[in-house]
Design an enzyme around this catalytic site. Structure first.
Site, mmCIF file in Angstrom:
data_model
loop_
_atom_site.group_PDB
_atom_site.id
_atom_site.type_symbol
_atom_site.label_atom_id
_atom_site.label_comp_id
_atom_site.label_asym_id
_atom_site.label_seq_id
_atom_site.Cartn_x
_atom_site.Cartn_y
_atom_site.Cartn_z
ATOM 1 N NE ARG A 42 -4.184 -1.649 0.125
ATOM 2 C CZ ARG A 42 -4.226 -2.743 -0.619
ATOM 3 N NH1 ARG A 42 -3.205 -3.055 -1.402
ATOM 4 N NH2 ARG A 42 -5.280 -3.538 -0.579
ATOM 5 C CD GLU A 98 -2.866 3.581 -5.759
ATOM 6 O OE1 GLU A 98 -3.863 2.987 -6.255
ATOM 7 O OE2 GLU A 98 -1.953 2.994 -5.183
ATOM 8 C CG HIS A 112 -2.999 -0.351 -7.224
ATOM 9 N ND1 HIS A 112 -3.442 0.341 -6.125
ATOM 10 C CD2 HIS A 112 -2.982 -1.670 -6.843
ATOM 11 C CE1 HIS A 112 -3.701 -0.497 -5.133
ATOM 12 N NE2 HIS A 112 -3.422 -1.720 -5.552
#
Length: 324
Positions: free
Chosen positions: A239, A268, A287
């Site tokens: 993360r 993000e 991601h």
């Protein structure tokens, strides 16, 4: 006859598959809804269970669940992460479960791909290709190998262990870092997170895959990057908030570490003004580490159905999470 069970499902993909997998279960209904909180709120009042991803469990949805879901007894995350449930809370007496290690194999592959790209200088070669510049000696002088290198897998759950298996195939040494010290056949040793500072200096490769918890937020900061070898590469597939991004950027700019492969970020999508975009020793991955394995949806569906069967029977659910 058993009481009817209503399961509200809000996923980008997977609700239809779960409904089909549970079609043979008497008195079980899987109701698919859009991911907006108001859509879920319209169906949650008489729901017994909610199937959703961590990312969709926002503060707004949590408030709706607390206020309206009087019958709710179980929340199933189709994600591995569950930090939003910790941050926003779930109603008392509601059981929380997640996807376990379903995503571990593709994420581990992605982590090793980032490692190999950094160690074998693939970004540099791609920049040279765009220039039509064939410079063997200069490129070769910066190459290194994984053979005999030490992998520090910070986070030794599903992803860390999957990465370790792959690292061993490259003849790497593996040291794990977990919540507590323990023995594991995949690592020379596994130390507790409180000993991270002791093992960082010997690592050639660091793969970070810890869950985001209160005690792990910001676990990599200026002191940790300062403790690393200048030749070390750092990969984060956990993360973004596990890392002090400013400290990482400074370490990369000053070449205190060799490079970083990043799949997760503090914010993000990664903002256009982030200095990370412009660093030549960084690989930006949007991601996507958990994507690309066609078997993942089937595995998630199997977990979902298994837990539905257990829920109906009053049996313990798999991948139970204690966030009390």
């Amino acid at each position: 006859m058993a009481d009817p069970i209503k399961i509200v499902c809000s996923l980008k993909r997977g609700c239809m598959e779960l409904a089909e997998a549970c079609a043979d279960l008497e008195n079980v209904t899987v109701t698919a809804v859009e991911s907006e909180p108001e859509s879920i709120g319209a169906e949650i009042e008489d729901a017994d269970a909610l199937v959703i991803n961590n990312a969709f469990y926002t503060a707004e949805l949590a408030a709706i669940v607390h206020d309206k879901a009087a019958r709710l007894r179980w929340i199933q995350f189709y994600s591995t992460g569950y930090n939003n449930a910790e941050a926003h809370g779930i109603p008392k007496d509601v059981v929380l479960t997640n996807a376990g290690s379903v995503y571990a194999p593709p994420v581990a592959e992605h982590a090793l791909a980032l490692v190999l790209a950094l160690v074998r200088r693939l970004p540099h070669m791609e920049r040279e290709r765009l220039r039509k510049h064939f410079n063997q000696l200069e490129t070769a002088s910066h190459l290194s190998t994984l053979r005999g290198a030490t992998l520090l897998a910070v986070g030794f759950g599903g992803i860390g262990k999957s990465a370790a298996k792959r690292a061993l195939a490259f003849d790497m040494r593996v040291i794990g870092v977990a919540s507590r010290e323990r023995e594991d056949a995949l690592a020379e040793r596994v130390v507790g997170l409180d000993r991270l500072g002791e093992v960082l200096p010997g690592a050639d490769v660091i793969i970070l895959s810890l869950p985001l918890l209160d005690e792990t937020a910001g676990v990599f900061g200026a002191a940790e990057f300062a403790a690393m070898k200048s030749s070390a590469v750092f990969v984060n597939v956990g993360r973004g908030a596990l890392v002090d991004e400013g400290a990482l950027i400074r370490a990369l700019e000053e070449r205190r570490i060799a490079g970083a492969g990043l799949d997760v970020y503090t914010t993000e999508p990664l903002p256009e003004d982030s200095p990370l975009w412009d660093l030549d020793n960084v690989i930006i991955s949007p991601h996507v580490g958990g994507f690309g394995d066609p078997s993942t949806l089937g595995d998630l569906t199997a977990i979902g159905r298994d837990n539905v069967v257990r829920f109906v029977a009053g049996a313990p659910l798999i991948n139970f999470l204690d966030i009390s």
